[in-house]
Structures are given as structure tokens and as C-alpha cells.
Design an enzyme around this catalytic site. Structure first.
Site, PDB file in Angstrom:
ATOM      1  N   ASP A   1       0.867  -1.184   0.000  1.00  0.00           N
ATOM      2  CA  ASP A   1       0.000   0.000   0.000  1.00  0.00           C
ATOM      3  C   ASP A   1       0.905   1.235   0.000  1.00  0.00           C
ATOM      4  O   ASP A   1       2.130   1.109  -0.067  1.00  0.00           O
ATOM      5  CB  ASP A   1      -0.975  -0.016   1.189  1.00  0.00           C
ATOM      6  N   SER A   2       0.311   2.409   0.088  1.00  0.00           N
ATOM      7  CA  SER A   2       1.128   3.625  -0.041  1.00  0.00           C
ATOM      8  C   SER A   2       2.140   3.765   1.093  1.00  0.00           C
ATOM      9  O   SER A   2       3.261   4.218   0.877  1.00  0.00           O
ATOM     10  CB  SER A   2       0.241   4.863  -0.142  1.00  0.00           C
TER      11      SER A   2
END
Length: 86
Positions: A44-45
Site C-alpha cells: 500500500d502507499s
């Protein structure tokens, strides 16, 4: 330079694989140059930021924010690193 299991200098791909396996707890066999870091490996980010910091530290390079946007696959990461290392 860190040494791999056989005492040889580790390749960029091997080092990136180690970082991704450590950060994402994914299987090393899934880390191929064509693997999508987000879609295939589950980053994910926040993971991406941590991976970037680990890469910068491991290779003693700086990756610009604009360069991060182009990093979709493991191969993209390896290419950016190798370009910066000359």
C-alpha cells in the site's frame, strides 16, 4: 557490499527482493522483475514509502518523488537503482 548466500556480491534484484520480502512479508518466489509491487505483492502507499526509504538506505541513493510515480514493477525499481548507481 553485502554478500549473498553463496558469498558473491548480491545483485540489485536480490537486494530489492530481500527488502520487499522483509517489508511486505511476501514470498521471495513472487518477487520477479515483472511483478507489480502494489497489485501482485500487496504493497500500500505506506509500504511504498518504507520500501523507498529502505532502498535509499541500502543503496545510498536518493529517489525523487516524481521517480516514485513511475515505479510499478520490481523491474522498474531495479532499473532506477542501477541508473543511479551508474
Amino acid at each position: 557490499q553485502p554478500l549473498g548466500k553463496k558469498g558473491k556480491k548480491m545483485s540489485t534484484l536480490e537486494k530489492v527482493t530481500d527488502i520487499l520480502v522483509e517489508q511486505l512479508e511476501c514470498d521471495a518466489a513472487d518477487v520477479t522483475e515483472s511483478a507489480l509491487v502494489v497489485k501482485d505483492l500487496g504493497a500500500d502507499s505506506l509500504d511504498f514509502v518504507e520500501i523507498g526509504m529502505s532502498i535509499e538506505e541500502e543503496f545510498d541513493i536518493e529517489i525523487d518523488e516524481s521517480e516514485y510515480e513511475g515505479l510499478k514493477t520490481v523491474g522498474d525499481m531495479v532499473n532506477v537503482i542501477n541508473t543511479k548507481l551508474g
